[in-house]
Design a protein around this motif. Sequence first.
Motif, PDB file in Angstrom:
ATOM      1  N   ASN A  67       0.812  -1.214   0.000  1.00  0.00           N
ATOM      2  CA  ASN A  67       0.000   0.000   0.000  1.00  0.00           C
ATOM      3  C   ASN A  67       0.850   1.270   0.000  1.00  0.00           C
ATOM      4  O   ASN A  67       0.311   2.366  -0.038  1.00  0.00           O
ATOM      5  N   GLN A  68       2.155   1.130   0.067  1.00  0.00           N
ATOM      6  CA  GLN A  68       3.053   2.275   0.043  1.00  0.00           C
ATOM      7  C   GLN A  68       3.437   2.578  -1.408  1.00  0.00           C
ATOM      8  O   GLN A  68       4.066   1.765  -2.083  1.00  0.00           O
ATOM      9  N   ALA A  69       3.059   3.754  -1.876  1.00  0.00           N
ATOM     10  CA  ALA A  69       3.282   4.118  -3.279  1.00  0.00           C
ATOM     11  C   ALA A  69       4.759   4.070  -3.660  1.00  0.00           C
ATOM     12  O   ALA A  69       5.104   3.607  -4.739  1.00  0.00           O
ATOM     13  N   TRP A  70       5.649   4.528  -2.795  1.00  0.00           N
ATOM     14  CA  TRP A  70       7.068   4.547  -3.150  1.00  0.00           C
ATOM     15  C   TRP A  70       7.621   3.143  -3.316  1.00  0.00           C
ATOM     16  O   TRP A  70       8.500   2.913  -4.142  1.00  0.00           O
ATOM     17  N   GLN A  71       7.088   2.178  -2.555  1.00  0.00           N
ATOM     18  CA  GLN A  71       7.532   0.798  -2.717  1.00  0.00           C
ATOM     19  C   GLN A  71       7.027   0.225  -4.042  1.00  0.00           C
ATOM     20  O   GLN A  71       7.748  -0.495  -4.731  1.00  0.00           O
ATOM     21  N   GLN A  72       5.803   0.555  -4.401  1.00  0.00           N
ATOM     22  CA  GLN A  72       5.265   0.098  -5.685  1.00  0.00           C
ATOM     23  C   GLN A  72       6.047   0.721  -6.839  1.00  0.00           C
ATOM     24  O   GLN A  72       6.333   0.045  -7.837  1.00  0.00           O
ATOM     25  N   GLN A  73       6.404   1.986  -6.724  1.00  0.00           N
ATOM     26  CA  GLN A  73       7.132   2.674  -7.785  1.00  0.00           C
ATOM     27  C   GLN A  73       8.523   2.083  -7.986  1.00  0.00           C
ATOM     28  O   GLN A  73       8.944   1.857  -9.118  1.00  0.00           O
ATOM     29  N   ARG A  74       9.241   1.814  -6.913  1.00  0.00           N
ATOM     30  CA  ARG A  74      10.589   1.258  -7.081  1.00  0.00           C
ATOM     31  C   ARG A  74      10.527  -0.164  -7.637  1.00  0.00           C
ATOM     32  O   ARG A  74      11.380  -0.569  -8.411  1.00  0.00           O
ATOM     33  N   GLU A  75       9.482  -0.915  -7.262  1.00  0.00           N
ATOM     34  CA  GLU A  75       9.330  -2.257  -7.820  1.00  0.00           C
ATOM     35  C   GLU A  75       9.040  -2.173  -9.324  1.00  0.00           C
ATOM     36  O   GLU A  75       9.629  -2.902 -10.122  1.00  0.00           O
ATOM     37  N   LEU A  76       8.145  -1.269  -9.714  1.00  0.00           N
ATOM     38  CA  LEU A  76       7.824  -1.093 -11.131  1.00  0.00           C
ATOM     39  C   LEU A  76       9.062  -0.680 -11.921  1.00  0.00           C
ATOM     40  O   LEU A  76       9.331  -1.234 -12.999  1.00  0.00           O
ATOM     41  N   LEU A  77       9.825   0.265 -11.405  1.00  0.00           N
ATOM     42  CA  LEU A  77      11.034   0.717 -12.109  1.00  0.00           C
ATOM     43  C   LEU A  77      12.041  -0.420 -12.268  1.00  0.00           C
ATOM     44  O   LEU A  77      12.674  -0.553 -13.314  1.00  0.00           O
ATOM     45  N   THR A  78      12.166  -1.250 -11.262  1.00  0.00           N
ATOM     46  CA  THR A  78      13.098  -2.375 -11.342  1.00  0.00           C
ATOM     47  C   THR A  78      12.620  -3.416 -12.349  1.00  0.00           C
ATOM     48  O   THR A  78      13.420  -3.960 -13.117  1.00  0.00           O
ATOM     49  N   GLN A 111       0.750  -6.010 -13.419  1.00  0.00           N
ATOM     50  CA  GLN A 111       0.225  -6.372 -12.103  1.00  0.00           C
ATOM     51  C   GLN A 111       0.575  -5.282 -11.083  1.00  0.00           C
ATOM     52  O   GLN A 111      -0.267  -4.897 -10.260  1.00  0.00           O
ATOM     53  N   CYS A 112       1.766  -4.784 -11.168  1.00  0.00           N
ATOM     54  CA  CYS A 112       2.206  -3.736 -10.254  1.00  0.00           C
ATOM     55  C   CYS A 112       1.375  -2.457 -10.429  1.00  0.00           C
ATOM     56  O   CYS A 112       0.917  -1.873  -9.439  1.00  0.00           O
ATOM     57  N   VAL A 113       1.145  -2.031 -11.677  1.00  0.00           N
ATOM     58  CA  VAL A 113       0.371  -0.795 -11.889  1.00  0.00           C
ATOM     59  C   VAL A 113      -1.107  -0.986 -11.551  1.00  0.00           C
ATOM     60  O   VAL A 113      -1.756  -0.024 -11.156  1.00  0.00           O
ATOM     61  N   ARG A 114      -1.615  -2.210 -11.656  1.00  0.00           N
ATOM     62  CA  ARG A 114      -3.001  -2.458 -11.234  1.00  0.00           C
ATOM     63  C   ARG A 114      -3.148  -2.219  -9.738  1.00  0.00           C
ATOM     64  O   ARG A 114      -4.194  -1.778  -9.277  1.00  0.00           O
ATOM     65  N   GLN A 115      -2.103  -2.514  -8.974  1.00  0.00           N
ATOM     66  CA  GLN A 115      -2.131  -2.250  -7.538  1.00  0.00           C
ATOM     67  C   GLN A 115      -2.004  -0.756  -7.247  1.00  0.00           C
ATOM     68  O   GLN A 115      -2.464  -0.281  -6.214  1.00  0.00           O
ATOM     69  N   MET A 116      -1.393  -0.026  -8.181  1.00  0.00           N
ATOM     70  CA  MET A 116      -1.181   1.400  -7.977  1.00  0.00           C
ATOM     71  C   MET A 116      -2.418   2.225  -8.317  1.00  0.00           C
ATOM     72  O   MET A 116      -2.676   3.252  -7.698  1.00  0.00           O
ATOM     73  N   HIS A 117      -3.171   1.768  -9.323  1.00  0.00           N
ATOM     74  CA  HIS A 117      -4.345   2.533  -9.754  1.00  0.00           C
ATOM     75  C   HIS A 117      -5.347   1.600 -10.432  1.00  0.00           C
ATOM     76  O   HIS A 117      -4.967   0.725 -11.200  1.00  0.00           O
TER      77      HIS A 117
END
Length: 178
Positions: A67-78, A111-117
Amino acid sequence: MDWDWEPDEDETHTAYHEAGHAIVGCALGAQIDRVSLSQASAYDDLDDGLPSRFGDCLVNWGRVDPNQAWQQQRELLTILAGPIAELIYRAEDADQIDLAAWELDWQQAQQCVRQMHAQREMQNRILRDAVSRLKQLIGNPPVWPAVAALADELAIGDEIDGERVAELVRFWWRRAGY
C-alpha cells in the motif's frame, strides 16, 4: 589454429537486460540475491519454442507494504529496467519494444500498476511515464556504465552475487559524485 566465433547477440541482449534489473533494483534499495545468464545449450537443437538463452535476477525487497506508493514505484522501475536497458543497448525506440519477448516482465509491470491505480487509462500513463523516466535514467551515468560493467561480467558466464552488484553501484555512483 584460427578461432572465429560469431558474437552471440542473444546472450549480450540478455546480459544487458538482467544487468538493468540488478543495477536499478540495487540503486533503489533492494538486495540483489544473484544475477546470472543461463544457457540451455544441451537443448539448443530441440524445436520446443523455449529460448536457448535466458537470464535470472533475484531481487529481494525485504518486508514490503504493497500500500506504500514509493515501494510500488521502485518495484515497477526495477521490473521495467531490464527491458529498457536492453532497448537502449539495441539502440531501439520504445515503440519498438517487443512485448512478446519480455512477456514475464510486462505481466509483472501490469500487475504492479493495477495495484497502484484501478483505472486502465491511468495504468497506461504510469507505464509510459516509468518507461520515459527509465530511458533517461538508464541511458546516462552513473547507471549506464554500471549496467555495461555488469553485463560484461555476466557475459563471462559466472553467476554474480549481490555484493558484487552493490560494489558496482557504489563505484559508479562515487565516480559520478553521488
